[in-house]
Enzyme design. Sequence first.
Site, mmCIF file in Angstrom:
data_model
loop_
_atom_site.group_PDB
_atom_site.id
_atom_site.type_symbol
_atom_site.label_atom_id
_atom_site.label_comp_id
_atom_site.label_asym_id
_atom_site.label_seq_id
_atom_site.Cartn_x
_atom_site.Cartn_y
_atom_site.Cartn_z
ATOM 1 N N CYS A 29 39.544 42.322 38.158
ATOM 2 C CA CYS A 29 39.457 41.126 38.996
ATOM 3 C C CYS A 29 40.222 41.416 40.282
ATOM 4 O O CYS A 29 40.307 42.563 40.720
ATOM 5 C CB CYS A 29 39.990 39.904 38.256
ATOM 6 S SG CYS A 29 41.697 40.051 37.701
ATOM 7 N N MET A 30 40.813 40.413 40.891
ATOM 8 C CA MET A 30 41.492 40.607 42.166
ATOM 9 C C MET A 30 42.675 41.554 42.062
ATOM 10 O O MET A 30 42.916 42.374 42.946
ATOM 11 C CB MET A 30 41.978 39.243 42.687
ATOM 12 C CG MET A 30 40.912 38.453 43.385
ATOM 13 S SD MET A 30 40.349 39.264 44.885
ATOM 14 C CE MET A 30 41.887 39.366 45.799
#
Length: 506
Positions: A29-30
């Site tokens: 993810c981020m």
Amino acid sequence: MSPDPHRATAAAILPLVGGPDNVSSVAHCMTRLRVGLRDRSLVRSEELKALPAVLGVVDDDTYQIVLGPGAVARVTPEFEALVREAGPRTAEAVPEAPTDAPSPSVPPTATAEALRSRGTALKEARAARNSTPVKLLLRRIANIFVPLIPALIGCGIIAGLNGLLTNSGLLPAVVPALAAIASGFMSLIAVFVGYNTAKEFGGTPVLGGAVAAIIVFPGVAKIEAFGQHLAPGQGGVLGALAAALLAVYVEKWCRTWVPQAVDNLVTPTLTVLLPGLVTLFGLMYVAGEVAEGIAWFADRLLATGGAFAGLVLGGLFLPLVMLGLHQALIPIHTTLIEHSGYTVLLPILAMAGAGQVGAAIAVYYRLPHNRSLRTTIKSALPAGFLGVGEPLIYGVSLPLGRPFVTACVGGAAGGAFVGLFNQLGAGFGSTAIGPSGWALFPLLDGPAGLGTAIAVYAGGLAVGYAVGFAATYFFGFTPRMLADLDTDPGPDAPPAADPAQEPAMA
């Protein structure tokens, strides 16, 4: 030629998660490398956390290694490549966890290593509590939206740049091009949501995307449902999620009775046709009304609740993260971005990170002799300022107990500040979800103008830092905690009392 540092990081991580045979899935993810594991007992968490590139670990439904924004997108493909290159291996080749690895049950000492062990134990206990049907569903919904975050961020920043060019009158020939680039993804986000929904719930992803594509097709304007003509995009991501989920169930139902000889013809047709009709003559209208209701409620909440609403949202966000309930906000943020162009909730929730940073700085100054913990704080603060809070949460505030509560106080104060300005008419939001802290500045937007949005958000961060610091400095420690923690114990020092067992507040 110097070796690739990202490949070196991936190579260092792989044996510490049990080797390639122990890896069942890889995603990111981020900020986190998310690894599906077959046997979690093979993971050597303390050695992982000791790697220079690793900011922290989170033991959840997947094993999550916090690498930070930017780095994770470069390390993940290298990690995947190493797993593929290893190919099939024997069980004997999988590294075993050392028998002397720290156990979460070991009584904590005043060292940073002991506090990290305490944080690991708390994470594991939280994971056990989070294995409820509702929370598992929230995680699956989060898995649908998390892969979309990089595109939301990129398009959000381009939209902000386009707004600056439009307002300044500079490069007028470029403005339409930037508008198309920024808007293209958002105009088709329902398709991506449908694709990911089917993939997450065990259907054929492209069929989920095909059903969701009905929502954004311009021709739906000719169709009447509930006494009114539909509008392209009506229902947005909520309608796409519901339509794709229905498609998954229809597809699975078809697989149970359709003869294998005609399965390739009948199943895809019914999977698109039946949910498509339900979407056009029901889901789009209902989801559209729900989306309108969410947008209305968010606007009214801050227009009338103001500082109080901001205080509650900012103060409760860290506990929501600990309970896993923050994942329910992802589709709400996305719906608000679709409806208004930005989500008014994210800048307020980001204040929780500001309170966390302020609390960590206070811990640093309150424990001048604990060099181990101070080193941890110094290494984690830059990530904290950029909105990556896991190293500070799990390595500092949560295992200490009281500083976690005072960090929430700082988040509440920052949220109240931003909420007050929303009530006064200086409302603004974020054009994408994912970043917080200083990383949110390029994504701010609002009717009052970019300058006002930046000023109010910066003021909220300053309030969060200051109140988080003051609350922790003056109320974050009891005399006993200071006596136990404000030391520089050697490796053979006797265990100190468990600071997490102190009362939360005096």
